[in-house]
Scaffold this active site. Structure first.
Site, short mmCIF file in Angstrom:
data_model
loop_
_atom_site.label_atom_id
_atom_site.label_comp_id
_atom_site.label_asym_id
_atom_site.label_seq_id
_atom_site.Cartn_x
_atom_site.Cartn_y
_atom_site.Cartn_z
CD GLU A 175 34.14 64.88 34.16
OE1 GLU A 175 33.55 64.70 35.24
OE2 GLU A 175 35.24 65.17 34.02
CE LYS A 207 33.02 63.65 38.04
NZ LYS A 207 34.55 64.21 37.99
CE LYS A 236 33.54 70.33 44.52
NZ LYS A 236 33.10 69.47 43.52
CG ASN A 283 43.67 77.40 51.80
OD1 ASN A 283 44.38 76.51 51.50
ND2 ASN A 283 42.60 77.92 51.47
N GLY A 284 46.99 77.46 51.89
CA GLY A 284 47.96 77.98 50.68
C GLY A 284 49.43 77.53 50.61
CB CYS A 325 43.55 73.70 54.18
SG CYS A 325 45.07 72.97 53.88
CD GLU A 339 37.71 63.35 40.24
OE1 GLU A 339 37.98 64.41 40.34
OE2 GLU A 339 36.50 62.95 39.63
NE ARG A 379 38.39 75.23 51.26
CZ ARG A 379 38.27 75.94 50.44
NH1 ARG A 379 36.99 76.37 49.63
NH2 ARG A 379 39.42 76.81 49.75
CD1 TRP A 439 44.11 67.52 49.81
CD2 TRP A 439 45.72 68.88 49.21
NE1 TRP A 439 44.72 66.79 48.80
CE2 TRP A 439 45.35 67.79 48.33
CE3 TRP A 439 46.53 69.79 49.02
CZ2 TRP A 439 46.47 67.60 47.16
CZ3 TRP A 439 47.45 69.73 47.92
CH2 TRP A 439 47.51 68.43 47.08
CG HIS A 448 46.98 55.75 16.06
ND1 HIS A 448 47.72 55.85 15.15
CD2 HIS A 448 45.80 56.05 15.60
CE1 HIS A 448 47.06 56.01 13.82
NE2 HIS A 448 45.83 56.09 14.17
#
Length: 612
Positions: free
Chosen positions: A485, A489, A607, A100-101, A2, A492, A27, A74, A508
């Protein structure tokens, strides 16, 4: 995760807090809210949705007052909703708090408070902590500062909290453990935030609050204490950050801006370190521990998400150039099992924010067992940088887009330089090869510029495949992590299911997915694996898959097997990942745009992952 903002001073607090929340919205953006003390009244306004939704809600409300705290969320405990949004009010109605936490023992604390008659209006652990503080405050009849100190001795978990009391229109009480907090020092005013982006507009003098510290913040006073009530001396630092770096600069989105900044950010990462003409790499943070690293029994790389992919590339490069065994671990898994760590092992912790909770705890555990900790981070003064013995900053500048782009290439550049430096000094990398690689690495910023000129072509490819429901990304060797990656991306940014795989492993299992509707992206630049990758392309074409290939200039075979081709400048396979990742970033961006999505703020993501 957050974002938190606080202000106390001579200005009207609301505009400062709201502008700060917009800067921190990367965030979290499930809900937003502010608390203001206005003429002895504590006003709390909060709303599900983005900061703009909260702003609309506050039109016509009493927004006066020169002290305020704000939060963009968040969600962890409790779904995104008006009632779960921060700030929360204590049952007494006298104290507002943002957090935040995660408070791990909130259920036990809540049960105690319920027995005392407390009523809860949200599903959050934050409201539990706030009322726990309020209960101590009432019972001890002491100061709010002392109540916070007593409460935090019982708390298990991570937190950054800001509290204001309706009868104290000047004081913010703040505390942190595991979640970041920076305080900006102005003239007759102070600014508090999760990072420096809301502060830079007003002052460049900041204090980074340490774990287990409480800050008592007034317009003309900043007092830091530990949980034992002992005063601490604030260490004031100068921000090396410009306001323009956190603004869009004419681009439609931060993500696109940050993709196009990469020629400069990679150059900034190399600058002052790599001198290709002299054939030198200067990294003082690494030189200090060079002997221990070169003779380490093994290197363990700890990271999460995109940083983990950078670690995988580093595994290939370090083992090739330095001949040291390397293991790459998800920090979130490493910290919870009972890993074997011996004295002399080297831990490389990679994190864009330098605040990644799992990575931070993992390196603290490894440190206790005698490991040498090297931090590769982007944010100066971050927790991981302070917890490490040594390391290197990536100098990528603020990255606002939630999906990492320039931070990733900065990490790759730093890790490749470390491997080259150590390999040459150890003697496992010949002088001739070392000098060639110095020149290759120095040429990367200009080559990235050339790749970015393919922007329109990649945009057209994205439009062609935007309606696909699945993607497969394949690569081998140094390009295998780049395939991973690329898949991440796309997931996301576009919410399309995508998988990254070693190209040879598709036989496989994943090849069962291939049909005429499946786009398969091959990262197939010219390297020692190239012929094998071409064979894998043929296997996909034989099953009518749609092949998008990222190849090196001069490759005449791959285009005959591809539906679409993206041609990159030639580069040594060691540094090629710095180029091959760029088109995948652009592809993801343009697919997301074509689908009408908010690419800077993808759903459910934030983020900086500062909670477990």
């Amino acid at each position: 995760m957050c974002g938190i903002v606080g202000y106390t001073g001579h200005r009207q607090a609301y505009p400062v807090v709201v502008k700060g929340l917009k800067r921190l919205e990367y965030r979290g953006y499930d809900s937003a809210g502010v608390a203001l003390v206005t003429n002895g009244t504590l006003n709390v306004y909060k709303k599900k949705g983005k900061v703009a939704d909260m702003e609309e809600y506050t039109v016509g409300k009493d927004l006066g007052g020169s002290i305020g705290i704000g939060h963009t969320r968040w969600a962890t405990h409790g779904e995104p909703s008006d009632r779960n949004a921060h700030p929360h009010l204590s049952n007494s109605g006298e104290i507002a708090m943002i957090h935040n936490g995660i408070i791990e023992n909130y259920a036990q604390l809540k049960a105690e408070l319920l027995k005392k008659g407390y009523v809860f209006h949200s599903d959050t652990d934050t409201e539990v902590l706030l009322n726990f503080i309020d209960d101590i405050y009432k019972e001890t009849e002491g100061s709010l500062e002392e109540a916070v100190r007593i409460a935090l001795r019982r708390v298990v978990g991570a937190y950054c909290i800001l509290l204001i009391h309706k009868d104290d229109p000047e004081t913010i009480i703040a505390a942190r453990k595991g979640s970041p907090l920076v305080i900006g020092i102005g003239k007759g005013e102070h600014f508090l935030a999760s990072d420096a982006s809301p502060i830079i507009e007003y002052t460049k003098e900041v204090v980074y609050v340490n774990d287990y510290e409480i800050a008592i913040v007034r317009p003309d006073e900043l007092i830091l204490k530990n949980l034992g009530n002992e005063k601490q001396t604030p260490f004031v630092q100068k921000l090396d950050l410009e306001l323009a770096a956190i603004e869009k600069g004419g681009y439609d989105h931060f993500m696109l801006k940050e993709i196009f900044e990469q020629p400069q950010t990679i150059y900034d990462c190399l600058r002052g370190r790599l001198d290709a003409d002299a054939g030198t790499i200067t990294m003082s943070g690494i030189s200090q521990y060079a002997e221990q690293i070169m003779h380490a029994p093994r290197i363990i790389i700890l990271a999460c998400g995109t940083s983990w992919h950078a670690g995988l590339v580093a595994e290939y490069v370090i083992e090739e150039l330095c001949r040291i065994p390397v293991e790459v671990e998800y920090a979130s898994e490493f910290r919870y099992r009972n890993p074997i760590i011996n004295k002399g092992d080297v831990i490389i912790a990679i994190s864009q924010s330098g605040e990644t909770a799992d990575t931070l705890v993992a390196i603290e555990n490894a440190k206790e067992k005698g490991a040498i900790i090297l931090g590769i981070v982007n944010v100066v003064g971050s927790s991981i940088s302070r917890a490490s013995h040594a390391g290197a900053y990536t100098h990528a500048g603020p990255e606002i887009g939630v999906a990492s782009t320039k931070a990733f290439t900065g990490q790759l550049a730093v890790l490749i330089m470390i491997a080259m430096k150590l390999g040459y000094e150890k003697g496992t990398l010949s002088k001739e090869r070392y000098l060639d690689l110095c020149k290759e690495l120095a040429s990367i910023p200009d080559k990235v510029k050339a790749v970015l000129e393919l922007d329109d072509q990649i945009k057209a490819i994205a439009e062609k495949y935007k309606d696909a429901t699945d993607f497969l990304f394949l690569g081998r060797g140094y390009n295998f992590p780049i395939a991973l990656e690329g898949a991440l991306k796309l997931k996301e940014i576009s919410y399309i299911h995508a998988e990254g795989y070693p190209a040879a492993e598709m036989k496989h299992g994943p090849i069962a997915l291939v049909d005429e509707t499946l786009p398969v992206v091959f990262v197939a630049t010219k390297d020692s694996y190239h012929e094998k990758v071409v064979s894998n392309m043929q296997e996909i074409k034989a099953r009518k898959g749609m092949v998008i290939s990222i190849i090196t200039e001069g490759d005449t075979v791959s285009p005959t097997l591809s539906n679409d081709v993206i041609v990159l400048p030639p580069a040594d396979e060691i540094v090629a990942p710095l180029l091959s990742t760029i088109p995948l970033q652009l592809l993801s961006y343009y697919v997301g745009i074509a689908k009408g999505l908010d690419v800077d703020k993808p759903r459910n993501l934030a983020k900086s992952v500062t909670v477990e």
